[in-house]
Design a protein around this motif. Structure first.
Motif, short mmCIF file in Angstrom:
data_model
loop_
_atom_site.label_atom_id
_atom_site.label_comp_id
_atom_site.label_asym_id
_atom_site.label_seq_id
_atom_site.Cartn_x
_atom_site.Cartn_y
_atom_site.Cartn_z
N VAL A 264 0.98 -0.67 -0.08
CA VAL A 264 0.03 0.18 0.16
C VAL A 264 0.29 0.79 0.12
CG1 VAL A 264 -1.57 1.08 1.17
CG2 VAL A 264 -1.72 -1.28 1.05
N TYR A 265 0.44 2.41 -0.92
CA TYR A 265 1.18 3.01 -0.63
C TYR A 265 0.29 4.59 -0.53
CZ TYR A 265 3.97 0.19 -3.76
OH TYR A 265 5.07 -0.49 -4.45
N ALA A 266 1.06 5.63 0.28
CA ALA A 266 0.52 6.72 0.26
C ALA A 266 2.14 7.01 1.03
CB ALA A 266 -0.57 6.50 1.52
N LEU B 17 -3.02 2.09 -3.54
CA LEU B 17 -2.62 3.66 -3.24
C LEU B 17 -3.90 4.53 -2.96
CD1 LEU B 17 -0.93 6.25 -3.92
CD2 LEU B 17 -1.78 6.50 -6.68
N CYS B 18 -3.81 5.54 -1.77
CA CYS B 18 -4.44 6.63 -1.13
C CYS B 18 -3.87 8.06 -1.83
CB CYS B 18 -5.36 6.88 -0.59
SG CYS B 18 -5.35 7.19 0.55
N ALA B 19 -4.73 8.50 -2.72
CA ALA B 19 -4.58 10.34 -2.82
C ALA B 19 -5.08 11.30 -2.19
CB ALA B 19 -4.46 10.10 -4.54
N ASN B 20 -4.34 12.13 -1.44
CA ASN B 20 -5.42 12.88 -0.69
C ASN B 20 -5.55 14.49 -1.84
OD1 ASN B 20 -4.73 11.50 2.17
ND2 ASN B 20 -3.34 12.27 1.15
N ALA C 85 -2.68 19.65 1.63
CA ALA C 85 -2.37 19.85 1.03
C ALA C 85 -3.38 18.37 -0.76
CB ALA C 85 -0.59 19.11 0.91
N VAL C 86 -3.09 19.14 -2.09
CA VAL C 86 -3.53 18.37 -2.41
C VAL C 86 -2.25 17.55 -3.88
CG1 VAL C 86 -4.87 18.99 -4.81
CG2 VAL C 86 -5.32 20.05 -3.43
N ASP C 87 -2.47 16.09 -3.66
CA ASP C 87 -2.29 14.91 -4.51
C ASP C 87 -2.00 15.03 -6.10
OD1 ASP C 87 -0.13 14.27 -2.08
OD2 ASP C 87 -1.71 12.90 -2.09
N PRO C 88 -1.29 15.26 -6.58
CA PRO C 88 -1.51 15.56 -8.00
C PRO C 88 -2.15 14.64 -8.85
CG PRO C 88 0.61 14.83 -8.19
CD PRO C 88 0.25 15.10 -6.82
N LEU C 89 -3.93 14.48 -8.88
CA LEU C 89 -4.45 13.03 -9.58
C LEU C 89 -4.14 12.38 -10.22
CD1 LEU C 89 -7.93 13.74 -7.15
CD2 LEU C 89 -6.13 13.17 -6.71
N TRP D 172 -5.37 -0.44 -7.06
CA TRP D 172 -6.52 0.12 -6.66
C TRP D 172 -6.26 1.42 -6.48
CZ3 TRP D 172 -11.59 -1.95 -5.94
CH2 TRP D 172 -12.20 -1.48 -5.16
N PHE D 173 -6.69 2.62 -7.18
CA PHE D 173 -6.98 4.31 -6.83
C PHE D 173 -7.97 5.13 -5.79
CE2 PHE D 173 -6.14 8.72 -8.70
CZ PHE D 173 -5.08 8.95 -7.85
N HIS D 174 -7.61 5.07 -5.25
CA HIS D 174 -8.69 5.76 -3.64
C HIS D 174 -7.82 7.37 -3.51
CE1 HIS D 174 -11.62 6.39 -0.81
NE2 HIS D 174 -11.07 6.58 0.04
N VAL D 175 -8.78 8.51 -3.64
CA VAL D 175 -8.88 9.87 -3.26
C VAL D 175 -10.07 9.82 -2.09
CG1 VAL D 175 -9.61 11.31 -4.15
CG2 VAL D 175 -8.91 10.08 -5.69
N ASP D 176 -8.90 9.92 -0.93
CA ASP D 176 -9.24 10.62 -0.06
C ASP D 176 -10.04 12.51 -0.39
OD1 ASP D 176 -10.20 11.86 2.86
OD2 ASP D 176 -8.58 11.04 3.66
N ALA D 177 -11.10 13.12 -0.02
CA ALA D 177 -11.76 14.29 -0.33
C ALA D 177 -12.63 14.16 0.74
CB ALA D 177 -12.08 14.84 -1.51
#
Length: 482
Positions: free
Chosen positions: A175-177, A234-237, A245-249, A262-267
């Protein structure tokens, strides 16, 4: 349930709550009690005979409220907001009154169908891809919190990859973040059985405004593949807890796709702002995501709890979380004619949470909700200017939404003392009871966070909070020079 008693008690409780909101500024924002205070005020055991409702209300006023930190206070600027509203409140009241347990469609068809409809409404307000709407293979579901949302999609992703590579490969899943990701992901990994060393926390720094670097991610994935590991999540924010901070989705999503992840976006916090066209670009690239989450209970006038999760392939959730005991079987479910939300979440039982979101969307409408968000961002710009005008302070990270990260600068040639100084300033400000703010640490710097988002906050409250900060800073800097 006696209807007339409900009417009597209900009227009294609504009056009590309305009076509380009228006088909320009279309370210290941060509770000033000591640990264990309530044990000395309440009996050791429950009463044998019924007490009067008025007596209970009196105890709430004198014993409970002193131990409450007032999240709805206009002087609450800590963490992130937890919005309450008239619409959210009456929706919650109706949910409590109906008191259904809507785990399957058959247990209350309206509960399931309204949830599908309002999450389609909200998804369209956010301009999410159609893949996330209920007409296709995806759809939305209300979870309790973003912590639950990331857990269920992690479990779905885990089971999906293991069906292909075999259950024995669990020890190889990675898992990556970024290190700015909420600790909820770490807990989700612990629950899902991901090996601790395979939860890869990638360092973000000021050079990317604490967003995750695509180059660092690619490099890390390549190394892990060379060691025989299996990157799968992968979890992006969009709006991190520390600094928004905003990750480059888009870039991250393409990396995830090319590696079958799997790409998850946490907003959770900032997703609410994306209903405004001028902020929608922060979720550009969401079309690459497998799942997307925002908390309507943070900054969208919907009482806690109401965390909206959208997923492109609902079958992945169902396969990971479904159970079908005999006592729950029914014609509609067996014929696959309906959605059963029990298969999209951890617990079986679930509340009628869509009512309050439906009330908010109907009673306020998109334009008013957009104005509400914009007003808080306008107030945040005002506070940012106040900080910038005082040479004793500095704004530490760019302000994107309604959070300002700032700190009191140390006396000349004494940078090492700065963290201690800001910790003391935080304690001094919060101990006044006039304001409540919180902190974070970025690049080893102790930072103060000023999050504007309480529904009752106006410019006068922001100005008053700044005066408290200035006064306490003056006192602390005076002491440091002695």
């Amino acid at each position: 349930m006696d209807a007339e008693q409900l009417r009597e008690y209900g009227h009294k409780m609504v009056d009590f709550i309305a009076d509380y909101y009228k006088t909320i500024e009279n309370y210290p924002v941060l509770s000033q009690v000591e640990p264990g205070y309530l044990r000395n005020l309440l009996p050791d055991s429950a009463p044998n005979q019924p007490d009067s409702f008025q007596h209970v209300l009196d105890d709430i006023q004198t014993k409970i409220l002193p131990g409450v930190t007032h999240w709805q206070s206009p002087n609450y600027f800590a963490y992130y907001p937890s919005n309450s509203s008239v619409a959210g409140f009456v929706g919650e009241m109706l949910s409590a009154g109906l008191n259904i347990v809507g785990f399957s469609w058959i247990t209350s068809p309206a509960a399931t169908e309204l949830e599908m409809i309002v999450l389609d409404w909200l998804g369209k307000m956010l301009k999410l891809p159609e893949d996330f709407l209920s007409a296709g293979q995806g759809g939305g579901v209300i979870q309790g919190t973003a912590s639950e949302a990331v857990l269920v999609v992690l479990l779905a992703a885990r089971d999906k990859i293991l069906r292909g590579v075999g259950k024995g490969a669990l020890e190889k899943l990675v898992v990556y973040a970024s290190d700015q990701t909420h600790s909820a992901l770490q807990k989700a990994c612990q629950i899902a059985g991901i090996y601790p060393e395979n939860f890869k926390v990638l360092k973000a720094n000021a050079s990317t405004n604490y967003g995750l670097s695509p180059e660092l991610l690619s490099e890390t994935i390549s190394k892990d593949l060379a060691h025989g590991l299996i990157p799968f999540f992968l979890c992006a924010n969009v709006g991190t807890t520390s600094s928004t901070a905003v990750d480059p989705l888009l870039a991250l999503g393409k990396i995830a796709k090319s590696n079958g992840m799997w790409f998850h976006v946490d907003a959770a916090y900032a997703g609410s702002a994306c209903v405004c066209p001028e902020f929608r670009h922060y979720i550009d690239g969401v079309e690459e995501a497998d799942s997307f989450n925002m908390n309507a209970h943070k900054w969208f006038l919907t009482n806690f709890d109401c965390s909206a999760l959208w997923i492109k392939d609902r079958s992945a959730l169902v396969q990971a979380l479904s159970t079908n005991p005999e006592f729950l079987k029914n014609k509609a479910s067996q014929a696959n004619l309906v959605v059963d939300y029990k298969d999209w979440q951890i617990p079986l039982g679930r509340r009628f949470r869509s009512l309050k979101l439906w009330m908010v969307l109907r009673l306020y409408g998109l334009e008013n909700l957009q104005c509400y968000i914009r007003n808080h961002i306008k107030l945040a710009k005002h506070f940012e200017n106040l900080v910038a005008e005082d040479p004793r302070f500095e704004v530490v990270t760019p302000r994107l939404f309604s959070l300002i990260c700032f700190r009191l600068l140390p006396p000349p040639n004494n940078e090492r003392y700065c963290n201690e100084l800001n910790h003391e300033l935080l304690d001094a400000v919060n101990s006044t009871g006039k304001v409540f703010i919180s902190h974070t640490v970025l690049s080893d710097k102790y930072i103060l966070r000023f999050a504007i988002g309480a529904p009752l906050t106006e410019e006068k409250h922001v100005n008053a909070a700044w005066e408290v900060l200035q006064d306490k800073a003056t006192a602390l800097l005076g002491e440091s020079l002695r």
